[in-house]
Design a protein around this motif. Structure first.
Motif, PDB file in Angstrom:
ATOM      1  N   LEU A   4      23.022  10.994 -32.821  1.00  0.00           N
ATOM      2  CA  LEU A   4      23.623  11.375 -33.789  1.00  0.00           C
ATOM      3  C   LEU A   4      25.022  10.507 -34.337  1.00  0.00           C
ATOM      4  CD1 LEU A   4      24.929  13.949 -35.514  1.00  0.00           C
ATOM      5  CD2 LEU A   4      25.867  14.693 -33.528  1.00  0.00           C
ATOM      6  N   VAL A   5      25.647   9.766 -33.100  1.00  0.00           N
ATOM      7  CA  VAL A   5      26.291   8.681 -33.695  1.00  0.00           C
ATOM      8  C   VAL A   5      26.072   7.598 -34.500  1.00  0.00           C
ATOM      9  CG1 VAL A   5      27.955   7.018 -32.519  1.00  0.00           C
ATOM     10  CG2 VAL A   5      28.006   9.213 -31.562  1.00  0.00           C
ATOM     11  N   LEU A   6      24.878   7.349 -34.261  1.00  0.00           N
ATOM     12  CA  LEU A   6      24.290   6.234 -35.012  1.00  0.00           C
ATOM     13  C   LEU A   6      23.854   6.774 -36.335  1.00  0.00           C
ATOM     14  CD1 LEU A   6      21.828   4.653 -32.406  1.00  0.00           C
ATOM     15  CD2 LEU A   6      24.302   3.604 -33.236  1.00  0.00           C
ATOM     16  N   LEU A   7      23.554   7.966 -36.552  1.00  0.00           N
ATOM     17  CA  LEU A   7      23.152   8.593 -38.003  1.00  0.00           C
ATOM     18  C   LEU A   7      24.472   8.470 -38.678  1.00  0.00           C
ATOM     19  CD1 LEU A   7      20.632  11.449 -37.285  1.00  0.00           C
ATOM     20  CD2 LEU A   7      20.171   9.109 -38.380  1.00  0.00           C
ATOM     21  N   VAL A 151      25.826  -4.869 -33.445  1.00  0.00           N
ATOM     22  CA  VAL A 151      26.912  -3.683 -33.066  1.00  0.00           C
ATOM     23  C   VAL A 151      25.953  -2.467 -32.662  1.00  0.00           C
ATOM     24  CG1 VAL A 151      28.567  -2.153 -33.651  1.00  0.00           C
ATOM     25  CG2 VAL A 151      28.757  -4.463 -34.247  1.00  0.00           C
ATOM     26  N   ILE A 152      25.156  -2.130 -33.444  1.00  0.00           N
ATOM     27  CA  ILE A 152      24.169  -0.799 -33.147  1.00  0.00           C
ATOM     28  C   ILE A 152      23.218  -1.137 -31.951  1.00  0.00           C
ATOM     29  CG2 ILE A 152      22.197   0.539 -34.214  1.00  0.00           C
ATOM     30  CD1 ILE A 152      25.051   1.021 -35.480  1.00  0.00           C
ATOM     31  N   PHE A 153      22.820  -2.355 -31.783  1.00  0.00           N
ATOM     32  CA  PHE A 153      21.851  -2.523 -30.595  1.00  0.00           C
ATOM     33  C   PHE A 153      22.531  -2.610 -29.355  1.00  0.00           C
ATOM     34  CE2 PHE A 153      20.684  -5.823 -27.525  1.00  0.00           C
ATOM     35  CZ  PHE A 153      19.093  -5.563 -27.514  1.00  0.00           C
ATOM     36  N   TRP A 154      23.951  -3.062 -29.301  1.00  0.00           N
ATOM     37  CA  TRP A 154      24.646  -3.075 -28.070  1.00  0.00           C
ATOM     38  C   TRP A 154      25.029  -1.503 -27.735  1.00  0.00           C
ATOM     39  CZ3 TRP A 154      23.305  -6.354 -24.470  1.00  0.00           C
ATOM     40  CH2 TRP A 154      23.188  -7.545 -25.078  1.00  0.00           C
ATOM     41  N   TYR A 155      25.540  -0.883 -28.860  1.00  0.00           N
ATOM     42  CA  TYR A 155      25.737   0.393 -28.533  1.00  0.00           C
ATOM     43  C   TYR A 155      24.589   1.146 -28.133  1.00  0.00           C
ATOM     44  CZ  TYR A 155      26.947   5.288 -29.336  1.00  0.00           C
ATOM     45  OH  TYR A 155      27.295   6.528 -29.093  1.00  0.00           O
ATOM     46  N   ALA A 156      23.585   1.210 -28.832  1.00  0.00           N
ATOM     47  CA  ALA A 156      22.445   2.101 -27.976  1.00  0.00           C
ATOM     48  C   ALA A 156      22.010   1.420 -26.773  1.00  0.00           C
ATOM     49  CB  ALA A 156      21.113   1.843 -29.072  1.00  0.00           C
ATOM     50  N   VAL A 266      15.637   0.431 -40.279  1.00  0.00           N
ATOM     51  CA  VAL A 266      14.669   1.776 -40.291  1.00  0.00           C
ATOM     52  C   VAL A 266      13.934   1.958 -39.109  1.00  0.00           C
ATOM     53  CG1 VAL A 266      13.149   3.160 -41.669  1.00  0.00           C
ATOM     54  CG2 VAL A 266      15.078   2.110 -42.760  1.00  0.00           C
ATOM     55  N   LEU A 267      13.249   0.610 -39.039  1.00  0.00           N
ATOM     56  CA  LEU A 267      12.239   0.540 -37.884  1.00  0.00           C
ATOM     57  C   LEU A 267      12.770   0.982 -36.371  1.00  0.00           C
ATOM     58  CD1 LEU A 267       9.285  -0.195 -36.589  1.00  0.00           C
ATOM     59  CD2 LEU A 267      10.187  -2.584 -36.497  1.00  0.00           C
ATOM     60  N   TRP A 268      13.917   0.245 -36.290  1.00  0.00           N
ATOM     61  CA  TRP A 268      14.637   0.481 -34.912  1.00  0.00           C
ATOM     62  C   TRP A 268      15.266   1.793 -34.674  1.00  0.00           C
ATOM     63  CZ3 TRP A 268      12.819  -1.910 -30.863  1.00  0.00           C
ATOM     64  CH2 TRP A 268      12.278  -3.225 -31.069  1.00  0.00           C
ATOM     65  N   TYR A 269      15.749   2.229 -35.967  1.00  0.00           N
ATOM     66  CA  TYR A 269      16.051   3.733 -35.849  1.00  0.00           C
ATOM     67  C   TYR A 269      14.829   4.539 -35.342  1.00  0.00           C
ATOM     68  CZ  TYR A 269      21.017   3.858 -37.515  1.00  0.00           C
ATOM     69  OH  TYR A 269      22.267   3.750 -37.464  1.00  0.00           O
ATOM     70  N   ALA A 270      14.093   4.490 -36.198  1.00  0.00           N
ATOM     71  CA  ALA A 270      12.619   5.188 -35.555  1.00  0.00           C
ATOM     72  C   ALA A 270      12.317   4.972 -34.165  1.00  0.00           C
ATOM     73  CB  ALA A 270      11.532   4.887 -36.578  1.00  0.00           C
ATOM     74  N   VAL A 271      12.548   3.694 -33.751  1.00  0.00           N
ATOM     75  CA  VAL A 271      12.198   3.538 -32.237  1.00  0.00           C
ATOM     76  C   VAL A 271      13.253   4.313 -31.352  1.00  0.00           C
ATOM     77  CG1 VAL A 271      12.033   2.186 -30.402  1.00  0.00           C
ATOM     78  CG2 VAL A 271      11.137   1.460 -32.642  1.00  0.00           C
ATOM     79  N   PHE A 272      14.522   4.268 -31.849  1.00  0.00           N
ATOM     80  CA  PHE A 272      15.513   4.770 -30.955  1.00  0.00           C
ATOM     81  C   PHE A 272      15.329   6.330 -30.757  1.00  0.00           C
ATOM     82  CE2 PHE A 272      19.970   6.419 -30.200  1.00  0.00           C
ATOM     83  CZ  PHE A 272      20.281   5.848 -28.707  1.00  0.00           C
ATOM     84  N   ALA A 273      15.157   7.125 -32.286  1.00  0.00           N
ATOM     85  CA  ALA A 273      14.821   8.558 -32.185  1.00  0.00           C
ATOM     86  C   ALA A 273      13.686   8.696 -31.368  1.00  0.00           C
ATOM     87  CB  ALA A 273      14.562   8.997 -33.880  1.00  0.00           C
ATOM     88  N   ALA A 274      12.549   8.261 -31.320  1.00  0.00           N
ATOM     89  CA  ALA A 274      11.460   8.594 -30.417  1.00  0.00           C
ATOM     90  C   ALA A 274      11.891   8.510 -28.873  1.00  0.00           C
ATOM     91  CB  ALA A 274      10.472   7.443 -30.793  1.00  0.00           C
TER      92      ALA A 274
END
Length: 279
Positions: A4-7, A151-156, A266-274
């Motif tokens: 949710l934070v990433l979105l 930034v998103i990578f290290w947060y995730a 978009v690819l990595w957001y989809a991976v993180f969502a999965a």
């Protein structure tokens, strides 16, 4: 909660003007700390100590705040903290807006004007037309990476403390005295090693896998190659970006590289969502 934070961070990044209007990236207090650290006599001969004193206090305060809020309200109070840290840790400015005048001049084939705005807005000086366009392409990819993807990578992967650490190191590199900036750059190079290669893998999957593999196979795991150069080479190989064309074709290469970054995100957001759904 992390997804949710990433979105929400993605929404704020899409309308990047929100960061300025809402004062979500106010650097002055921390820059004041950096100047105070640089003025310490003990730091003059020990720049590594200066980097630690500038970076560790905010990280420790954030870790303490997260620890205190974790048991309250089922952890819901952590959501605004995580979001504020992630948004603050994103890159400064809007790279698309920064290269806008260059794009306009390049499309009109106003080469002299393109050189002028590239130096004025981006701090770039090219030795030739192809060299200048290549530098702008590399700047576009690097700013998209360090301003958002890293930034998103290290947060995730490790949470808000890691995301904050990355941005603080980047700010030292940009605003610190030469000795501190050099040491911070060493540490940021280590931070960039893994996410840069993850992004390169994304470029290969989304773009031309064969060309990227042939071009970068020998350098992919090299510790010495700087992340900006690796990403520039990989992105141009993936999209067959023509670095020597003045006019619409050169502008089209910039658009293609930006879309490559968007598709990778978009690819990595989809991976993180999965992963969030399955774990």
């Amino acid at each position: 909660m992390s997804f949710l934070v990433l979105l929400l961070a993605l929404l704020i990044e899409k309308f990047s003007g929100w960061r300025t209007r809402l004062h979500l990236q106010y650097d002055r207090p921390w820059l004041g700390l950096l100047r105070a650290v640089e003025a310490m006599p003990a730091v003059a001969g020990r720049p590594w100590l200066g980097v630690l004193l500038a970076v560790l206090p905010p990280l420790l305060l954030l870790a303490l705040l997260i620890t205190l809020l974790q048991p309250l309200a089922y952890g819901l109070l952590l959501l605004p903290v995580h979001l504020a840290v992630v948004v603050w840790s994103l890159g400064r400015g809007d790279v698309l807006r920064s290269i806008g005048p260059f794009r306009d001049a390049w499309r009109r084939e106003d080469v002299q004007g393109a050189y002028h705005v590239a130096e004025r807005d981006l701090g770039l000086r090219g030795e030739s037309d192809s060299d200048l366009l290549a530098q702008v392409q590399a700047t576009l990819v690097w700013q998209g990476y360090q301003g958002f993807f890293a930034v998103i990578f290290w947060y995730a992967l490790l949470g808000p403390v890691a995301a904050l650490a990355y941005r603080l190191l980047a700010l030292i590199v940009e605003h610190g005295q030469p000795a501190l900036a050099e040491r911070a750059a060493y540490v940021r190079h280590a931070f960039d090693w893994l996410p840069a290669r993850v992004l390169v893998a994304s470029f290969a999957l989304i773009g031309d896998f064969v060309v990227v593999s042939k071009t970068l196979l020998q350098e992919l795991l090299s510790w010495e190659i700087p992340a900006p150069r690796l990403l520039a080479q990989a992105s141009c190989s993936a999209e067959h970006a023509d670095q020597g064309k003045v006019g619409a074709k050169g502008v089209a290469s910039l658009d293609a590289l930006w879309q490559l970054l968007v598709r990778s995100a978009v690819l990595w957001y989809a991976v993180f969502a999965a992963c969030a759904l399955l774990l």
